[in-house]
Write a protein that holds these residues in place. Structure first.
Motif, mmCIF file in Angstrom:
data_model
loop_
_atom_site.group_PDB
_atom_site.id
_atom_site.type_symbol
_atom_site.label_atom_id
_atom_site.label_comp_id
_atom_site.label_asym_id
_atom_site.label_seq_id
_atom_site.Cartn_x
_atom_site.Cartn_y
_atom_site.Cartn_z
ATOM 1 N N PHE A 74 0.717 -1.283 0.081
ATOM 2 C CA PHE A 74 -0.076 -0.131 0.032
ATOM 3 C C PHE A 74 0.927 1.208 -0.025
ATOM 4 O O PHE A 74 0.791 2.374 -0.599
ATOM 5 C CB PHE A 74 -0.949 0.014 1.014
ATOM 6 C CG PHE A 74 -2.017 -0.881 1.447
ATOM 7 C CD1 PHE A 74 -2.606 -1.328 0.330
ATOM 8 C CD2 PHE A 74 -2.173 -1.698 2.546
ATOM 9 C CE1 PHE A 74 -3.614 -2.409 0.290
ATOM 10 C CE2 PHE A 74 -3.332 -2.879 2.627
ATOM 11 C CZ PHE A 74 -3.878 -3.047 1.383
ATOM 12 N N ALA A 209 0.576 -1.036 -14.052
ATOM 13 C CA ALA A 209 0.464 -1.962 -13.009
ATOM 14 C C ALA A 209 1.327 -3.342 -13.385
ATOM 15 O O ALA A 209 1.818 -3.884 -12.402
ATOM 16 C CB ALA A 209 -1.178 -2.433 -13.326
ATOM 17 N N ALA A 484 -10.918 -8.057 -5.978
ATOM 18 C CA ALA A 484 -9.918 -7.177 -6.196
ATOM 19 C C ALA A 484 -10.653 -5.663 -5.950
ATOM 20 O O ALA A 484 -9.451 -4.834 -5.620
ATOM 21 C CB ALA A 484 -9.406 -7.268 -7.744
ATOM 22 N N THR A 488 -9.054 -3.116 -3.221
ATOM 23 C CA THR A 488 -8.497 -1.895 -3.665
ATOM 24 C C THR A 488 -9.123 -0.603 -2.874
ATOM 25 O O THR A 488 -8.560 0.332 -2.247
ATOM 26 C CB THR A 488 -8.781 -1.332 -5.026
ATOM 27 O OG1 THR A 488 -8.052 -2.672 -6.099
ATOM 28 C CG2 THR A 488 -8.042 -0.178 -5.579
ATOM 29 N N PHE A 489 -10.419 -0.516 -2.742
ATOM 30 C CA PHE A 489 -11.177 0.559 -2.127
ATOM 31 C C PHE A 489 -11.324 0.160 -0.644
ATOM 32 O O PHE A 489 -11.427 1.332 0.048
ATOM 33 C CB PHE A 489 -12.419 0.853 -2.979
ATOM 34 C CG PHE A 489 -12.231 1.327 -4.288
ATOM 35 C CD1 PHE A 489 -11.971 2.759 -4.380
ATOM 36 C CD2 PHE A 489 -12.012 0.595 -5.460
ATOM 37 C CE1 PHE A 489 -11.920 3.165 -5.587
ATOM 38 C CE2 PHE A 489 -11.623 1.150 -6.663
ATOM 39 C CZ PHE A 489 -11.533 2.423 -6.631
ATOM 40 N N PHE A 492 -7.065 -0.635 0.585
ATOM 41 C CA PHE A 492 -5.943 0.394 -0.022
ATOM 42 C C PHE A 492 -6.619 1.828 0.303
ATOM 43 O O PHE A 492 -5.730 2.816 0.507
ATOM 44 C CB PHE A 492 -5.648 0.204 -1.340
ATOM 45 C CG PHE A 492 -4.985 1.021 -2.140
ATOM 46 C CD1 PHE A 492 -3.803 1.368 -1.644
ATOM 47 C CD2 PHE A 492 -5.014 1.758 -3.310
ATOM 48 C CE1 PHE A 492 -2.676 2.282 -2.199
ATOM 49 C CE2 PHE A 492 -4.115 2.568 -3.975
ATOM 50 C CZ PHE A 492 -3.102 2.991 -3.374
ATOM 51 N N GLN A 493 -7.874 1.946 -0.122
ATOM 52 C CA GLN A 493 -8.580 3.458 0.253
ATOM 53 C C GLN A 493 -9.390 3.541 1.334
ATOM 54 O O GLN A 493 -9.936 4.810 1.584
ATOM 55 C CB GLN A 493 -9.117 3.789 -1.151
ATOM 56 C CG GLN A 493 -8.478 4.257 -2.152
ATOM 57 C CD GLN A 493 -7.261 5.259 -1.875
ATOM 58 O OE1 GLN A 493 -7.728 6.278 -1.399
ATOM 59 N NE2 GLN A 493 -6.310 5.560 -2.779
ATOM 60 N N ALA A 526 -11.714 0.538 -12.238
ATOM 61 C CA ALA A 526 -11.818 0.929 -10.880
ATOM 62 C C ALA A 526 -11.328 2.198 -10.417
ATOM 63 O O ALA A 526 -10.223 2.687 -10.010
ATOM 64 C CB ALA A 526 -10.870 -0.336 -10.239
ATOM 65 N N ASN A 549 -5.672 4.121 -8.082
ATOM 66 C CA ASN A 549 -6.582 3.142 -7.532
ATOM 67 C C ASN A 549 -6.721 2.058 -8.666
ATOM 68 O O ASN A 549 -6.673 0.843 -8.584
ATOM 69 C CB ASN A 549 -7.781 3.546 -7.307
ATOM 70 C CG ASN A 549 -7.965 4.118 -6.125
ATOM 71 O OD1 ASN A 549 -6.884 4.181 -5.049
ATOM 72 N ND2 ASN A 549 -8.965 5.080 -5.753
ATOM 73 N N PHE A 552 -3.568 -0.102 -8.940
ATOM 74 C CA PHE A 552 -3.498 -1.097 -7.705
ATOM 75 C C PHE A 552 -4.523 -2.255 -8.173
ATOM 76 O O PHE A 552 -4.297 -3.268 -7.845
ATOM 77 C CB PHE A 552 -3.865 -0.519 -6.549
ATOM 78 C CG PHE A 552 -3.729 -1.363 -5.324
ATOM 79 C CD1 PHE A 552 -2.511 -1.249 -4.772
ATOM 80 C CD2 PHE A 552 -4.731 -1.988 -4.836
ATOM 81 C CE1 PHE A 552 -2.391 -2.311 -3.438
ATOM 82 C CE2 PHE A 552 -4.764 -2.965 -3.767
ATOM 83 C CZ PHE A 552 -3.256 -3.023 -3.070
ATOM 84 N N PHE A 553 -5.556 -1.868 -8.483
ATOM 85 C CA PHE A 553 -6.524 -3.099 -8.865
ATOM 86 C C PHE A 553 -6.326 -3.996 -10.045
ATOM 87 O O PHE A 553 -6.295 -5.119 -9.873
ATOM 88 C CB PHE A 553 -7.952 -2.195 -9.494
ATOM 89 C CG PHE A 553 -8.913 -3.007 -10.097
ATOM 90 C CD1 PHE A 553 -9.901 -4.145 -9.375
ATOM 91 C CD2 PHE A 553 -9.058 -2.986 -11.598
ATOM 92 C CE1 PHE A 553 -10.664 -4.882 -10.225
ATOM 93 C CE2 PHE A 553 -9.767 -3.768 -12.165
ATOM 94 C CZ PHE A 553 -10.612 -4.776 -11.464
ATOM 95 N N THR A 556 -3.518 -6.259 -8.458
ATOM 96 C CA THR A 556 -4.150 -7.052 -7.523
ATOM 97 C C THR A 556 -4.880 -8.171 -8.675
ATOM 98 O O THR A 556 -4.700 -9.511 -8.254
ATOM 99 C CB THR A 556 -5.335 -6.533 -6.772
ATOM 100 O OG1 THR A 556 -4.721 -5.479 -6.308
ATOM 101 C CG2 THR A 556 -5.906 -7.496 -5.905
#
Ligand SMILES: [Zn+2]
Length: 567
Positions: A74, A209, A484, A488-489, A492-493, A526, A549, A552-553, A556
């Motif tokens: 992260f 990514a 995934a 992410t949300f 990660f967020q 995403a 984001n 990251f998605f 993943t």
């Protein structure tokens, strides 16, 4: 995406309030009659379903953490240095104006295609790790197909799609941009420019990514990863995806891919809940041209109805007699979407929740067919075959009778409706007007009524018609994607929770050429907040936090699909 329909907003709030009260009263009445009608068994089933928390309706998948995932990852993506690098990569891509224009000439003849040479060069220089690990091929000059060979040939490849081209910036809008349209300017929050959101962000994000996987994790895929980037999506793909998809199909065969992911909608807050809209289908499409040939002559001795008058009657009849009620098809992603809203929408009233959760009951279907526009105007157009009479032209002079007139009508075909049914409805209207005025009728190459002295209609397609896309299932692959999204949300967020729901694309992406390649085709970005930004418009921009984001998605999802071995 090629075109974007915008939700309609209707009526003042007070008007709406009054309407809502009467609608709710009406609903209670209909519900009472309906419950009596469906019988006591259904009531008992309904109560059981309520007690079980509507299990089976919009159930959610667990958060998907890749094998070997470490929370320090992260931090890597939150580092300002990562943001800076990402701004440079995406900004550089936006600065190359890969516009496709409606009047593009053939490849090799129209010099405007040459900008894609520059774009390819940019990608090669900017992503050296990708170009060293992937096999890079061009198909029909500018399509890019990148292949990262996996070690396990039993696993079906996954395919990430995007397009290299951007929609044209009309010259008269250049001065309206806060930052010039190909500046790639970063203001600290947003990166500006044409293509920053549709969809160089996807293309560059995918490459970023996968660069992370190569450079930071020394990742070696078991499952082959394919990247397919067309170059004329914004003009419907005559040279791009239409050539690239058959090329891939020839190499891998039908139904050979585990997952196809393309551009699409993202995450939005609705009814107090965050929903991730993963489009599992697209509406169908038809552009019908109706020509009318009538005898010319001097305007001083006209018939009662000229060609313009007769054609106008078709428009009137189409708009009064051919408007479709919403189609409540339980297989449609919109039905799943509404049920998800009913189950998880925090701020919805109980009565609205019950309507949405019981879409499959006949009285509810009838109510929605009747009152959908008033109850859910935002989604009504997604559940309806829409019709728009967009062009009408007729006549040439004020004192001469029109000899030639024509009408273009655009349709977006809902799941549950068919092109056959659409054409039948359309021809019924035109046949009625033709008979009334004693003119002939040709339709799609066939003579239905012989031409007369008064003239004839001719119905043709402006472009080939397209059925609604097959609906991709909500299966384990969808579950991995949903997992995934949640990682992410939610982690990660730090969003409270994300409900991942099937949804529908109102417009068509390049995936229309890929139906044969996989059952699992999803259109999704995403990112959140996309409705507040400006696809295809002045000041198109992307929030860089959301771009990260997306990155990251993708990294993943790639890892999660790599260790999933069921497909
Ligand atoms: Zn696009």
């Amino acid at each position: 995406m090629a075109t974007k329909a915008s939700p309609s907003k209707k009526g003042s709030s007070t008007k709406k309030g009054g309407k809502l009260v009467s609608t709710v009263a009406l609903f209670i009445g209909v519900l009472a009659v309906g419950l009596y009608w469906v019988g006591i068994d259904s009531i008992v089933n309904g109560i059981n379903l309520a007690l079980s928390g509507y299990s089976g309706v919009c159930d959610q998948y667990p958060i998907a953490k890749p094998e070997g995932f470490n929370d320090s990852e992260f931090d890597y993506f939150n580092d300002p240095k990562y943001l800076q690098r990402s701004v440079e990569l995406l900004g550089g891509a936006v600065r190359i104006p890969t516009e496709t224009h409606d009047d593009m000439g053939p490849l090799g003849e129209d010099s405007r295609w040459a900008v894609f040479d520059e774009f390819h060069k940019y990608l090669k220089e900017s992503f050296p790790s990708i170009y060293s690990k992937f096999k890079v091929e061009t198909v029909n000059t500018y399509n890019l197909l990148l292949t990262w060979e996996g070690s396990n040939k039993d696993l079906k490849p996954i395919l990430y799609m995007s397009h290299q081209d951007v929609v044209t910036v009309p010259p008269d809008t250049w001065t309206q941009w806060t930052h010039p349209p190909f500046s790639g300017h970063f203001d600290g929050t947003f990166l500006h420019g044409r293509g920053s959101l549709d969809c160089k962000n996807n293309l560059i994000g995918i490459l970023e990514a996968l660069t992370y996987l190569i450079e930071e994790l020394d990742f070696k895929p078991q499952r082959t990863v394919l990247l397919a980037f067309g170059f004329d999506e914004e003009i419907s793909g005559p040279y791009g995806a239409s050539q690239l998809a058959p090329f891939i199909e020839k190499r891998y065969g039908r139904d050979s891919l585990a997952l196809i992911l393309d551009e699409g909608d993202g995450i939005h807050e609705l009814a107090g809940t965050f929903f991730a809209h993963v489009a599992t289908s697209e509406k169908g499409f038809a552009n019908i041209r109706l020509e009318l040939h009538t005898p010319g002559g001097h305007s001083s001795v006209p018939p009662d109805h000229t060609g313009v008058g007769i054609l106008s009657e078709v428009v009137t009849d189409l708009e009064n007699k051919n408007l479709q009620k919403p189609v409540i098809d339980m297989e449609s992603p919109m039905a799943s979407h509404l049920q998800c809203a009913g189950k998880h929408g925090k701020s919805l009233s109980l009565i609205v929740k019950s309507i949405l959760l019981h879409l499959d009951l006949k009285p509810i279907k009838l109510l929605l067919r009747w009152k959908m526009k008033e109850l859910f105007s935002l989604v009504a157009y997604l559940m309806t075959t829409t019709q728009a009479n967009d062009v009408i032209v007729g006549g040439a002079k004020a004192n001469a009778l029109p000899e030639y007139s024509y009408l273009y009508t655009n349709y977006r075909v809902a799941n549950g409706d068919t092109l056959e049914a659409l054409n039948e409805r359309y021809l019924k209207i035109v046949t009625g007007v033709a008979k009334k005025h004693g003119v002939g009728l040709y339709a799609f190459g066939e003579q239905l009524i012989a031409p007369t002295k008064a003239g004839y209609f001719n119905v043709t397609n402006l472009q080939p018609q397209l059925s609604p896309a097959p609906v991709s299932p909500k299966n384990d692959v969808f579950g991995k994607l949903a997992g995934a999204v949640r990682l992410t949300f939610e982690e990660f967020q730090s969003y409270p929770s994300i409900i991942v729901t099937p949804s529908l694309m109102p417009a068509n992406t390049d995936t229309k050429f890929y139906w044969q390649l996989s059952q699992n085709i999803y259109r999704f970005a995403a990112m959140s907040g996309m409705w507040e930004t400006k696809i295809h418009a002045v000041d198109e921009r992307v929030e860089m936090k959301e771009h990260i984001n997306f990155i990251f998605f993708i990294q993943t999802l790639t890892r999660v699909m790599d260790t999933y071995t069921e497909i």
